[in-house]
Scaffold this active site. Structure first.
Site, mmCIF file in Angstrom:
data_model
loop_
_atom_site.group_PDB
_atom_site.id
_atom_site.type_symbol
_atom_site.label_atom_id
_atom_site.label_comp_id
_atom_site.label_asym_id
_atom_site.label_seq_id
_atom_site.Cartn_x
_atom_site.Cartn_y
_atom_site.Cartn_z
ATOM 1 N N SER A 262 48.851 43.507 11.452
ATOM 2 C CA SER A 262 49.681 43.637 12.446
ATOM 3 C C SER A 262 51.133 43.652 11.993
ATOM 4 O O SER A 262 51.531 42.695 10.985
ATOM 5 C CB SER A 262 49.574 42.845 13.816
ATOM 6 O OG SER A 262 48.475 42.968 14.133
HETATM 7 N N1 SAH Z 1 44.455 39.592 12.952
HETATM 8 C C1 SAH Z 1 44.208 40.368 12.104
HETATM 9 C C2 SAH Z 1 44.488 41.875 12.570
HETATM 10 C C3 SAH Z 1 43.263 42.669 11.835
HETATM 11 S S1 SAH Z 1 43.027 44.184 12.584
HETATM 12 C C4 SAH Z 1 45.546 40.109 10.859
HETATM 13 O O1 SAH Z 1 46.252 39.218 11.134
HETATM 14 O O2 SAH Z 1 45.169 40.661 10.022
HETATM 15 C C5 SAH Z 1 41.769 43.900 13.778
HETATM 16 C C6 SAH Z 1 40.357 43.277 13.161
HETATM 17 O O3 SAH Z 1 39.404 43.474 14.123
HETATM 18 C C7 SAH Z 1 39.837 44.245 11.846
HETATM 19 O O4 SAH Z 1 39.637 43.440 10.723
HETATM 20 C C8 SAH Z 1 38.300 44.439 12.577
HETATM 21 O O5 SAH Z 1 37.342 44.547 11.740
HETATM 22 C C9 SAH Z 1 38.397 43.527 13.722
HETATM 23 N N2 SAH Z 1 37.318 43.787 14.559
HETATM 24 C C10 SAH Z 1 37.200 44.900 15.434
HETATM 25 N N3 SAH Z 1 36.272 44.776 16.221
HETATM 26 C C11 SAH Z 1 35.660 43.394 16.364
HETATM 27 C C12 SAH Z 1 34.726 42.599 16.997
HETATM 28 N N4 SAH Z 1 34.089 43.277 18.061
HETATM 29 N N5 SAH Z 1 34.575 41.530 16.561
HETATM 30 C C13 SAH Z 1 35.232 40.847 15.595
HETATM 31 N N6 SAH Z 1 36.219 41.499 14.941
HETATM 32 C C14 SAH Z 1 36.404 42.987 15.299
#
Ligand code: SAH
Length: 211
Positions: free
Chosen positions: A60
């Site tokens: 993000s």
């Molecule tokens: N907080 C992260 C943002 C990553 S983007 C950062 O700082 O990099 C969102 C993430 O959520 C992705 O890696 C995706 O694989 C994960 N995601 C999506 N659905 C999910 C779920 N049901 N359970 C766990 N992770 C999930």
């Protein structure tokens, strides 16, 4: 381009955008964002933009990380226990780890989580627990949580997460299918209330696990 000075400018911009929590700013100043992204993008690490990480996911934008962290912490003490859904590259996890007692974080893409685990170990961030699972079910063994942050867009907030929110706790989530809104939930006297804030864009919260 990855110097402390560059990071200071990023934090200054966060202040210009309305971030006011000094502890959040200190955390953003201390975590080297360029070490969380692919080397090809490292020179853009301190611009206020989202960037690609592995497996079609994104890290993000710094403003959104700061904003969500500020919202999450607004009612919490430093002793708090936080649950994060969507570990991704672990940047948000690392920011939180500087600010609270312990962060539990769940990621559904196993190879992404393994990479992140190695990174966080190398950066010596130890007050975290990570697991590969569908975060929609939360992590009940360690609940209830003082704060829950969902870093992928949920059509509706998974009921298990509301359940695992402690009394007085705060949950921050990008909510919505097409258009997404940042929403903040509070649990008080067993009752849930919510407020809607700005429009945001996140990858979707998906079901199941990828091995
Ligand atoms: N907080 C992260 C943002 C990553 S983007 C950062 O700082 O990099 C969102 C993430 O959520 C992705 O890696 C995706 O694989 C994960 N995601 C999506 N659905 C999910 C779920 N049901 N359970 C766990 N992770 C999930």
């Amino acid at each position: 381009m990855t110097s402390q000075r560059t990071r200071e400018r990023m934090v200054q911009r966060l202040g210009d955008l309305g971030i006011s929590n000094l502890r959040v700013m200190e955390a953003m100043l201390s975590i080297p964002r360029h070490l969380y992204i692919e080397e090809a993008f490292a020179h853009r690490a301190y611009e206020d933009i989202a960037l690609p990480i592995a497996f079609n996911q994104t890290i993000s934008q710094p403003y959104i990380v700061a904003r969500m962290t500020e919202l999450l912490l607004s009612n919490l003490s430093g002793n708090s226990k936080i649950l994060e859904i969507g570990t991704g590259c672990g940047y948000q996890t690392s920011i939180l780890a500087r600010l609270v007692n312990h962060v539990y974080s769940i990621e559904r893409i196993s190879p992404l989580l393994e990479k992140t685990k190695a990174r966080l170990f190398e950066l010596q961030i130890h007050n975290i627990s990570l697991k590969c699972a569908d975060g929609s079910f939360g992590w009940s063994q360690h609940g209830p949580f003082d704060g829950i942050i969902i870093t992928a867009a949920a059509k509706v907030v998974p009921p298990a997460l509301i359940q695992q929110l402690a009394e007085g706790g705060t949950l921050v989530v990008p909510e919505g299918a097409g258009a997404q809104t940042l929403r903040v939930y509070h649990k008080n006297g067993g009752e849930i209330s919510a407020v809607s804030l700005e429009a945001v864009r996140f990858v979707p919260l998906l079901g199941g696990v990828e091995r």
